[in-house]
Design a protein around this motif. Structure first.
Motif, PDB file in Angstrom:
ATOM      1  N   UNK A 280       0.638  -1.323  -0.138  1.00  0.00           N
ATOM      2  CA  UNK A 280       0.073  -0.172   0.160  1.00  0.00           C
ATOM      3  C   UNK A 280       1.069   1.248  -0.137  1.00  0.00           C
ATOM      4  N   UNK A 281       0.607   2.075  -0.899  1.00  0.00           N
ATOM      5  CA  UNK A 281       1.392   3.408  -0.889  1.00  0.00           C
ATOM      6  C   UNK A 281       0.544   4.437   0.191  1.00  0.00           C
ATOM      7  N   UNK A 282       1.224   5.053   1.012  1.00  0.00           N
ATOM      8  CA  UNK A 282       0.493   5.719   1.989  1.00  0.00           C
ATOM      9  C   UNK A 282       0.907   7.245   1.894  1.00  0.00           C
ATOM     10  N   UNK A 283       0.029   8.253   1.846  1.00  0.00           N
ATOM     11  CA  UNK A 283       0.368   9.469   1.673  1.00  0.00           C
ATOM     12  C   UNK A 283      -0.235  10.046   2.872  1.00  0.00           C
ATOM     13  N   UNK A 284       0.530  10.514   3.840  1.00  0.00           N
ATOM     14  CA  UNK A 284       0.188  11.415   5.025  1.00  0.00           C
ATOM     15  C   UNK A 284       1.454  11.185   5.950  1.00  0.00           C
ATOM     16  N   UNK A 285       1.462  12.103   6.889  1.00  0.00           N
ATOM     17  CA  UNK A 285       2.573  11.881   7.927  1.00  0.00           C
ATOM     18  C   UNK A 285       2.111  12.394   9.245  1.00  0.00           C
ATOM     19  N   UNK A 286       3.130  12.820  10.225  1.00  0.00           N
ATOM     20  CA  UNK A 286       2.442  12.990  11.577  1.00  0.00           C
ATOM     21  C   UNK A 286       1.946  11.815  12.204  1.00  0.00           C
ATOM     22  N   UNK A 287       1.424  12.196  13.409  1.00  0.00           N
ATOM     23  CA  UNK A 287       0.574  11.005  14.215  1.00  0.00           C
ATOM     24  C   UNK A 287      -0.361  10.205  13.364  1.00  0.00           C
ATOM     25  N   UNK A 288      -1.117  10.883  12.625  1.00  0.00           N
ATOM     26  CA  UNK A 288      -2.153   9.989  11.843  1.00  0.00           C
ATOM     27  C   UNK A 288      -1.335   9.130  10.972  1.00  0.00           C
ATOM     28  N   UNK A 289      -0.190   9.592  10.179  1.00  0.00           N
ATOM     29  CA  UNK A 289       0.487   8.811   9.312  1.00  0.00           C
ATOM     30  C   UNK A 289       1.120   7.756  10.116  1.00  0.00           C
ATOM     31  N   UNK A 291       0.339   6.060  12.845  1.00  0.00           N
ATOM     32  CA  UNK A 291      -0.905   5.152  13.332  1.00  0.00           C
ATOM     33  C   UNK A 291      -1.615   4.428  12.229  1.00  0.00           C
ATOM     34  N   UNK A 292      -1.452   5.153  11.000  1.00  0.00           N
ATOM     35  CA  UNK A 292      -2.008   4.423   9.958  1.00  0.00           C
ATOM     36  C   UNK A 292      -1.327   3.288   9.442  1.00  0.00           C
ATOM     37  N   UNK A 293       0.103   3.830   9.259  1.00  0.00           N
ATOM     38  CA  UNK A 293       0.924   2.746   8.809  1.00  0.00           C
ATOM     39  C   UNK A 293       0.987   1.463   9.977  1.00  0.00           C
ATOM     40  N   UNK A 294       1.014   1.633  11.096  1.00  0.00           N
ATOM     41  CA  UNK A 294       0.715   0.622  11.856  1.00  0.00           C
ATOM     42  C   UNK A 294      -0.200  -0.169  11.673  1.00  0.00           C
ATOM     43  N   UNK A 295      -1.473   0.456  11.721  1.00  0.00           N
ATOM     44  CA  UNK A 295      -2.637  -0.281  11.504  1.00  0.00           C
ATOM     45  C   UNK A 295      -2.599  -1.127  10.042  1.00  0.00           C
ATOM     46  N   UNK A 296      -2.027  -0.704   8.926  1.00  0.00           N
ATOM     47  CA  UNK A 296      -1.851  -1.374   7.967  1.00  0.00           C
ATOM     48  C   UNK A 296      -0.928  -2.647   7.904  1.00  0.00           C
ATOM     49  N   UNK A 297       0.096  -2.434   8.721  1.00  0.00           N
ATOM     50  CA  UNK A 297       0.935  -3.233   8.768  1.00  0.00           C
ATOM     51  C   UNK A 297       0.573  -4.636   9.667  1.00  0.00           C
ATOM     52  N   UNK A 298      -0.336  -3.860  10.591  1.00  0.00           N
ATOM     53  CA  UNK A 298      -0.873  -5.071  11.595  1.00  0.00           C
ATOM     54  C   UNK A 298      -1.751  -6.067  10.834  1.00  0.00           C
ATOM     55  N   UNK A 299      -2.351  -5.647   9.757  1.00  0.00           N
ATOM     56  CA  UNK A 299      -3.121  -6.736   8.984  1.00  0.00           C
ATOM     57  C   UNK A 299      -2.465  -7.156   7.753  1.00  0.00           C
ATOM     58  N   UNK A 300      -1.102  -7.088   7.691  1.00  0.00           N
ATOM     59  CA  UNK A 300      -0.156  -7.901   6.842  1.00  0.00           C
ATOM     60  C   UNK A 300       0.101  -6.984   5.598  1.00  0.00           C
ATOM     61  N   UNK A 301       0.044  -5.951   5.209  1.00  0.00           N
ATOM     62  CA  UNK A 301       0.353  -5.061   4.155  1.00  0.00           C
ATOM     63  C   UNK A 301       1.782  -4.578   4.297  1.00  0.00           C
ATOM     64  N   UNK A 302       2.654  -4.199   3.488  1.00  0.00           N
ATOM     65  CA  UNK A 302       3.967  -3.605   3.532  1.00  0.00           C
ATOM     66  C   UNK A 302       3.382  -2.097   3.145  1.00  0.00           C
TER      67      UNK A 302
END
Length: 364
Positions: A280-289, A291-302
């Motif tokens: 998944x390509x993620x656009x976003x930084x800061x706290x929201x970015x 925790x979004x990355x952590x949520x996506x990694x938790x369900x198995x995405x790079x």
């Protein structure tokens, strides 16, 4: 183990608070031969220095700390407190120099919290144990430092395990030792209290002049507060160094390596090794970015940052965080826009929570 030197230092050389030379620690069983837990240890500890002892369960952390506190005799080698052999220091003087907080459960009896903390002044009082003005001030200051003023007249039996553990730490601080030895001092505390206690010890090292040794499983916090780490590896060797050095040279990752688990040196956290289900390509930084990355990694995405030219760049999904404000995680509600490329076309969906976004991705 050898210690590095960095050339001549200005002024007179500092005398270490604690020195160990070719130290072996362990036990003398009554019916068996001696059992060495750690062997060949050589290290020094100076005033105004906080050391965290890390290592796998059962590696000998508690045995080492009890030996350094004088509660267990060394099996081999020497321990010096300042320039005196530890075993040659009589008990009254040792009680003024070393304070300990161990994992042994405290039997409360009928003591109040104030009376327990006041025991830290016992090495300084007369035979009748009466506190003078200076003793009383030290007890009150230690209670205040741990935020226990409202509980000072409560009996220990009325306190929670965490409150009782804080009282034990206050007793050790009231003792005003040169060396403070703590074995898992935050074991009974909730997470905010763990950080609070370790930060308090960090401040004490900077202002009170004590040398502090503590064992902990709080790896991330230890990396933030420790001047040095004493890392007991899987072979029983003691690796000493600055926290950052032990991360960068891979010592921490190797020591705690387990099947299916890896140490992430960037986040100072352990995470399971999984085969990504997609990118998944993620656009976003800061706290929201974050925790979004952590949520996506938790369900198995790079998760990857967006490339310069193509948003999806070969990935089936991209996520863009909308309406993000910097500074606080709860400053404004966030929106997540998911773009999915299939058969040459793109589909866009919008989600009001990470739970909804990750639920949708899991269902695919």
């Amino acid at each position: 183990m050898t210690e590095s030197t960095f050339g001549p230092q200005p002024g007179a050389p500092r005398i270490p608070v604690l020195t160990a030379a070719d130290l072996a620690v362990g036990y003398h069983p009554a019916t068996r031969r001696e059992r060495r837990v750690l062997d060949g240890l050589t290290f020094r500890l100076h005033a105004n220095e906080l050391v965290c002892v890390l290592g796998p369960n059962g590696c000998g952390k508690s045995t080492l700390l009890r030996t350094l506190a004088g509660l267990l005799p060394p099996l081999h080698g020497s321990v010096f407190l300042r320039d005196k052999h530890l075993e040659q220091i009589d008990r009254p003087e040792r009680a003024r120099l070393i304070a300990t907080v161990l994992t042994d459960r405290v039997e409360p009896g009928f003591l109040t919290l104030f009376e327990l903390v006041a025991l830290g002044r016992f090495p300084y009082t007369r035979w009748d144990g009466k506190l003078n003005r200076s003793d009383h001030e030290q007890v009150v200051a230690a209670i205040s430092a741990l935020g226990l003023e409202a509980l000072r007249r409560r009996h220990l039996a009325e306190l929670s395990d965490g409150e009782r553990q804080k009282a034990m730490i206050a007793r050790a601080l009231a003792q005003q030792p040169e060396l403070l030895v703590l074995d898992e001092p935050t074991a009974f505390l909730d997470l905010p209290s763990r950080v609070e206690i370790l930060q308090l010890l960090r401040r004490r090292v900077g202002s009170g002049g004590e040398a502090v040794i503590l064992s902990t499983h709080e790896l991330e916090t230890a990396l933030r507060i420790a001047d040095r780490l004493w890392l007991i590896d899987n072979e029983g060797a003691l690796i000493c160094g600055a926290p950052e050095d032990l991360v960068l040279n891979g010592a921490i990752g190797r020591t705690f390596a387990r099947d299916g688990v890896e140490f992430d040196g960037l986040t100072a956290a352990f995470r399971p090794i999984t085969r990504p289900r997609g990118r998944i390509i993620l656009s976003g930084s800061g706290v929201g970015g974050q925790w979004t990355a952590r949520a996506l990694e938790r369900i198995g995405f790079e998760v990857s940052a967006p490339p310069e030219h193509s948003q999806l760049a070969g990935a089936e999904f991209s996520v863009r965080i909308m309406e993000q404000r910097s500074g606080s995680i709860d400053s404004a509600p966030l929106q997540w826009r998911l773009a999915r490329r299939r058969s040459g076309s793109e589909q866009e969906l919008q989600f009001a929570s990470l739970e909804a976004l990750t639920g949708f991705l899991r269902a695919l």
